[in-house]
Design a protein around this motif. Structure first.
Motif, mmCIF file in Angstrom:
data_model
loop_
_atom_site.group_PDB
_atom_site.id
_atom_site.type_symbol
_atom_site.label_atom_id
_atom_site.label_comp_id
_atom_site.label_asym_id
_atom_site.label_seq_id
_atom_site.Cartn_x
_atom_site.Cartn_y
_atom_site.Cartn_z
ATOM 1 N N LYS A 19 41.320 7.198 -22.866
ATOM 2 C CA LYS A 19 42.463 6.913 -21.994
ATOM 3 C C LYS A 19 43.215 8.169 -21.576
ATOM 4 O O LYS A 19 44.147 8.100 -20.777
ATOM 5 N N LYS A 20 42.822 9.318 -22.143
ATOM 6 C CA LYS A 20 43.412 10.590 -21.738
ATOM 7 C C LYS A 20 42.423 11.339 -20.859
ATOM 8 O O LYS A 20 41.212 11.208 -21.009
ATOM 9 N N GLU A 21 42.938 12.133 -19.940
ATOM 10 C CA GLU A 21 42.053 12.891 -19.050
ATOM 11 C C GLU A 21 41.230 13.915 -19.828
ATOM 12 O O GLU A 21 40.082 14.180 -19.500
ATOM 13 N N ARG A 22 41.800 14.457 -20.889
ATOM 14 C CA ARG A 22 41.154 15.531 -21.652
ATOM 15 C C ARG A 22 41.219 15.191 -23.131
ATOM 16 O O ARG A 22 42.309 15.051 -23.690
ATOM 17 N N MET A 23 40.058 15.030 -23.778
ATOM 18 C CA MET A 23 40.017 14.724 -25.205
ATOM 19 C C MET A 23 39.016 15.649 -25.879
ATOM 20 O O MET A 23 37.870 15.778 -25.436
ATOM 21 N N THR A 24 39.456 16.307 -26.957
ATOM 22 C CA THR A 24 38.583 17.228 -27.668
ATOM 23 C C THR A 24 37.980 16.552 -28.900
ATOM 24 O O THR A 24 38.573 15.656 -29.495
ATOM 25 N N ILE A 25 36.791 17.027 -29.267
ATOM 26 C CA ILE A 25 36.076 16.547 -30.445
ATOM 27 C C ILE A 25 35.823 17.745 -31.344
ATOM 28 O O ILE A 25 35.355 18.786 -30.873
ATOM 29 N N GLY A 26 36.137 17.628 -32.637
ATOM 30 C CA GLY A 26 35.890 18.750 -33.527
ATOM 31 C C GLY A 26 36.348 18.487 -34.951
ATOM 32 O O GLY A 26 36.854 17.407 -35.271
ATOM 33 N N ARG A 27 36.160 19.480 -35.792
ATOM 34 C CA ARG A 27 36.468 19.345 -37.218
ATOM 35 C C ARG A 27 37.959 19.472 -37.521
ATOM 36 O O ARG A 27 38.465 18.871 -38.461
#
Length: 240
Positions: A19-27
């Protein structure tokens, strides 16, 4: 709206609405989707969502990002795609997704000494210093720019490639110097928008438009706006 379903060895660990334009994936815990595993980089990958479509980009991770078993740098997500990050999987679910990889432009890398090659590469859809590209695939039947939306263009104002122009024919074009400052220009029915992707690792280092940092939200750019990114100034205009 699409979503990502996180699983490990077939056991679902969570669902994340895009639902957000920018979403990060990580530890690291400051990611929108945290995967606490040593095989996952601190900032591993990024998902950019525009309307009904989402685009995945690896952020220079140590172990890479995979889609359906294939190592990728950038990928337009399709319903049912399985993203592999370390030992975890993220299944993309969105029956309304329509984008394809032709809509995701290569990064225009701004770097003294290689900038001219980078602009040419961005126009050709290849990376600088890469081997000659194969014959291009047939053009999609859909128009590159929706009817009624003028084609955008940026012109470099300073540096070794001052005067160079790049037409924004793709739905998503990334600009900048990886590891220093990167942003994306997206094309929507309402116009063109500039969104921050990454800074120098120490600060957010937001792109600057007309002398003012744009912040974390998408910024609607207008003809005559001057964008400053990684020390390079570019003016946005519409092709008449």
């Amino acid at each position: 709206m699409g979503k990502l379903v996180l699983s490990l060895n077939g056991a679902v660990q969570g669902e994340f609405q895009l639902k957000k334009e920018r979403m990060t994936i990580g530890r690291k815990p400051d990611n929108d989707i945290q995967i606490d595993n040593l095989a996952v980089s601190g900032k591993h990958a990024l998902v950019i969502t525009i309307l009904d479509d989402s685009f995945l980009e690896d952020l220079g991770s140590t172990n890479g990002t995979y889609v359906n078993g294939k190592l990728i740098k950038k990928h337009a997500l399709r319903d049912g795609d399985v993203v592999g990050i370390g030992k975890h999987e993220l299944k993309y679910i969105n029956e309304h997704a329509t984008a394809d990889d032709e809509e995701f432009e290569k990064t225009m890398i701004i770097r003294p000494g290689s900038a001219s090659a980078a602009v040419a590469a961005a126009k050709a859809g290849t990376e600088p210093n890469s081997p000659p590209a194969a014959a291009p695939a047939p053009a999609p039947t859909a128009p590159a720019v929706p009817p009624g939306l003028p084609l955008g263009r940026i012109q470099v104002l300073n540096g070794p490639i001052a005067g160079k122009q790049l037409e924004l024919t793709k739905a998503l074009i990334t600009l900048g110097k990886p590891g220093v400052q990167v942003a994306v220009i997206s094309r929507r029915p309402q116009g063109y928008f500039l969104t921050h992707i990454e800074g120098d690792g120490k600060t957010m280092n937001f792109p600057i438009v007309n002398g003012t940092p744009i912040g974390a939200q998408a910024y609607a750019i207008k003809p005559g706006d001057v964008i400053e990114l990684a020390g390079i100034k570019m003016e946005f205009s519409l092709v008449s």
